[in-house]
Structures are given as structure tokens and as C-alpha cells.
Design a protein around this motif. Structure first.
Motif, PDB file in Angstrom:
ATOM      1  N   UNK A 241       0.833  -1.210   0.000  1.00 27.33           N
ATOM      2  CA  UNK A 241       0.000   0.000   0.000  1.00 27.33           C
ATOM      3  C   UNK A 241       0.864   1.256   0.000  1.00 27.33           C
ATOM      4  N   UNK A 242       1.944   1.244   0.782  1.00 25.43           N
ATOM      5  CA  UNK A 242       2.842   2.394   0.832  1.00 25.43           C
ATOM      6  C   UNK A 242       3.479   2.654  -0.532  1.00 25.43           C
ATOM      7  N   UNK A 243       3.871   1.594  -1.223  1.00 26.36           N
ATOM      8  CA  UNK A 243       4.469   1.759  -2.544  1.00 26.36           C
ATOM      9  C   UNK A 243       3.454   2.302  -3.536  1.00 26.36           C
ATOM     10  N   UNK A 244       2.196   1.893  -3.402  1.00 27.46           N
ATOM     11  CA  UNK A 244       1.151   2.422  -4.289  1.00 27.46           C
ATOM     12  C   UNK A 244       0.983   3.926  -4.066  1.00 27.46           C
ATOM     13  N   UNK A 245       0.955   4.331  -2.806  1.00 25.12           N
ATOM     14  CA  UNK A 245       0.842   5.761  -2.489  1.00 25.12           C
ATOM     15  C   UNK A 245       2.049   6.519  -3.019  1.00 25.12           C
ATOM     16  N   UNK A 246       3.240   5.976  -2.769  1.00 27.16           N
ATOM     17  CA  UNK A 246       4.470   6.639  -3.216  1.00 27.16           C
ATOM     18  C   UNK A 246       4.487   6.780  -4.728  1.00 27.16           C
ATOM     19  N   UNK A 247       4.094   5.730  -5.427  1.00 23.68           N
ATOM     20  CA  UNK A 247       4.057   5.784  -6.889  1.00 23.68           C
ATOM     21  C   UNK A 247       3.031   6.809  -7.377  1.00 23.68           C
TER      22      UNK A 247
END
Length: 348
Positions: A306-312
Motif C-alpha cells: 500500500x505504501x508503494x502504491x501511495x508513493x508511486x
């Protein structure tokens, strides 16, 4: 001739699409090796985000984009940071949406519209790119050093060694070019001979003259400008890593489960994967998640995804939005000041 041009254009279009597909496939495989993702848990983690947190992340990314463009302002006299940012964002937009050399074409069009000599602008773009690659390949070295505070990992050491050697080779090449016109021609001719092995149309003498001309445009800026550009781009990566760190914290992963230094190290260790299309989407994300999960445990895989999705979302969406505004704005910006124009004497 038209058929050949059409074939070349088709190859330029197909190549990034194929590389993007491979990057996404690599990401899917890596995530699959880590463990089956609980997408419901990913959604729950995303639900913890607040609007102010997204605003903060966007602000960090905007700062990152300004730092990313700073080397252009350093190497191109008269450009200034505002025009450098506009030029860089428009190029990023074109690089994402269209095959090369669309990104370079819009840069040159902007330089010409602002009254900046195109060859001088091109030299600045080249130095911006070289500086970026030095920092990009240095990133695994930084990540490896950060991890060393806790443990030694041979795979990280191998990546750091390879990246460090690549960065060092670029620095040495720039140092040789800066040492004199004859050395610059030697570098250009040598590079041309190497490339000619796989592309017979390359003329080493033309490459020699091109590198000498390039040196003429940036020679007076290398001694001070090159280190400053590296510092600006290093600060850019720190902003990027900060955005990832904030995203991880915002979805509920505490520092007890995953220390900040591990998050930042994962970012730096995987940063060279940004050379793949769309900034390495898929492969970089999965590799970073795998490194962080290896430390925090499989139970944290869903929130880290989820964090990587937000960061992307913020690190790709923000530059593309800025790029759209840049394309609309650049014509409204007046000509760049002439860097060699005499200044008016002070009155009185």
C-alpha cells in the motif's frame, strides 16, 4: 526512405512498451516470491490515509522536482531555476507519454523560444543527464552503507560495487574531458570506435568533434558546477526517499516494525531500476517491498505494498501534472536574460 523512417519510429515506440511489460512482469514475479498479497489488507492500509498527508507528500515531491531541475540552471547560463523546472517537467511528461526523442525535442524548442542557444542548451542537458547517472549509480553504495549499520549482505555489496564502479567511470570520463580539448576529442573518438562495432554508420571523428564542442560549452562550469549538480541530485533522492518513508508511516507501519534507515536503504539499493520505463514501475516497487519485508516480516507485506502504491501515485502523478502545466506555461515566460550582456552602470 519513408519506410525506413517508419520502421525506426515503430522500433522507438515498441521498445519502451516491451521494457515496461518486462518490468511489470519482474515485479509480479518478485512479489509472488515474497508471498501472496492480501489485497483486502492493502485496501485497509490505504484507508488510513488522510488528505493532509497526501498534500504533504505532494509538497515533498514538488521540492524533489525543483532539485531535479537545478543542474540545468547550473550548467545553462541565463536559464534560471524557474525555466529549468518548466523545461524539466515538460520533458518528463513527453518522456512518459511518447518515445524518444520527443523529450529532447521539447527541451530544444523551449530553449529556442527563450532565446537560449540550442547547442549551449543541449550541452547543459547532457551534463544534467551525466550528473543524474553518477548519482543514480552511486545510490546502491549509499544503501549498502546504511544497511551496514545493522548487518552485512553480500548481494547488497555486489550491487554497491557494480554501481560504484559505473559512477566512478562517468566521473573519470568527465574529468578527462574537462582536462583539455585534445583529451575531449580522444574520449569522443574512442567512444565512437567502440559504438561503431555495433553501428557501422557511426563516424568516430564526428563524435570527437561533438565532444570537443560539448566541452567548449561547459568547460568553465565543470570545476564548480559538477559538484553542485551532484549535491542537488543527491538532495533530490533524499526527498524521494523521504516521500517513501512518510508513505510507509502513513499506512500504519511503525518504526518498531521497520526502522527508518531500512526504508531509506531499500530505496537507495533499488534506485538504479528507475532506468526502466515509467521510472522502473513494477520491478523497483517489488524489489523495495521484498527488502523491507525481509526485515519487518511477511505480516507487513500488505501495508508496504500500500505504501508503494501511495508513493508511486504521488511521485508519478505530481510530475506529470506539473509537466502538463509546464507545456501550457512556457510560452508565457519571457526570453531568458543574456548571460553576457553588459549590466547598466549604477546611477550616481
Amino acid at each position: 526512405m519513408a519506410t525506413m523512417n517508419g520502421s525506426a519510429g515503430l522500433r522507438r515506440l515498441v521498445r519502451p512498451v516491451v521494457l515496461l511489460a518486462l518490468s511489470l512482469a519482474a515485479g509480479w514475479i518478485i512479489i509472488g516470491l515474497v508471498g501472496a498479497v492480501d489485497w483486502q489488507a492493502v485496501g485497509d492500509a490505504l484507508g488510513q490515509l488522510h488528505l493532509w498527508q497526501l498534500v504533504l507528500l505532494v509538497a515533498v515531491v514538488v521540492l524533489r522536482q525543483a532539485l531535479n531541475a537545478w543542474p540545468l540552471a547550473i550548467f545553462i547560463d541565463g536559464l534560471g531555476l524557474p525555466r529549468a523546472v518548466v523545461n524539466d517537467q515538460a520533458s518528463i511528461l513527453m518522456c512518459t507519454l511518447a518515445p524518444p526523442p520527443a523529450d529532447l525535442a521539447i527541451r530544444m524548442t523551449m530553449f529556442a523560444g527563450w532565446g537560449i542557444d540550442v547547442s549551449r542548451g543541449l550541452a547543459g542537458v547532457v551534463m544534467n543527464t551525466v550528473s543524474f547517472y553518477v548519482v543514480r549509480w552511486s545510490a546502491p553504495v549509499i544503501g549498502f552503507v546504511l544497511v551496514l549499520t545493522d548487518r552485512f549482505d553480500s548481494s547488497f555489496a555486489t550491487g554497491a560495487l557494480a554501481g560504484g564502479l559505473a559512477a566512478l567511470a562517468l566521473v573519470v570520463a568527465i574529468w578527462v574531458i574537462a582536462s583539455g580539448a585534445s583529451a575531449a576529442r580522444w574520449v569522443g573518438r574512442s567512444a565512437g570506435r567502440v559504438v561503431r562495432v555495433v553501428r557501422r554508420s557511426v563516424d568516430p571523428d564526428v563524435w570527437a568533434q561533438s565532444v570537443a564542442t560539448f566541452r567548449g560549452h561547459i568547460a568553465d562550469k565543470l570545476r564548480r558546477g559538477f559538484p553542485r549538480s551532484l549535491l542537488a541530485l543527491l538532495a533530490m533522492m533524499v526527498c524521494d526517499a523521504t516521500a517513501l518513508l512518510l508513505a510507509v508511516r502513513f499506512v500504519g507501519v511503525s518504526s518498531d516494525a521497520l526502522p527508518s534507515i531500512e526504508i531509506v536503504a531499500a530505496y537507495f539499493l533499488t534506485y538504479p531500476l528507475t532506468m526502466l520505463p515509467v521510472f522502473g514501475i513494477g520491478a523497483l516497487d517489488a524489489a523495495a517491498v521484498a527488502i523491507m519485508v525481509a526485515y519487518a516480516g511477511i505480516s507487513y507485506e500488505a501495508p508496504l505494498v500500500a505504501a508503494m502504491i501511495v508513493w508511486r501515485a504521488v511521485t508519478i502523478g505530481t510530475p506529470l501534472t506539473l509537466g502538463a502545466f509546464a507545456v501550457l506555461l512556457w510560452r508565457r515566460m519571457g526570453p531568458a536574460p543574456d548571460p553576457v550582456a553588459p549590466t547598466a552602470p549604477a546611477s550616481g
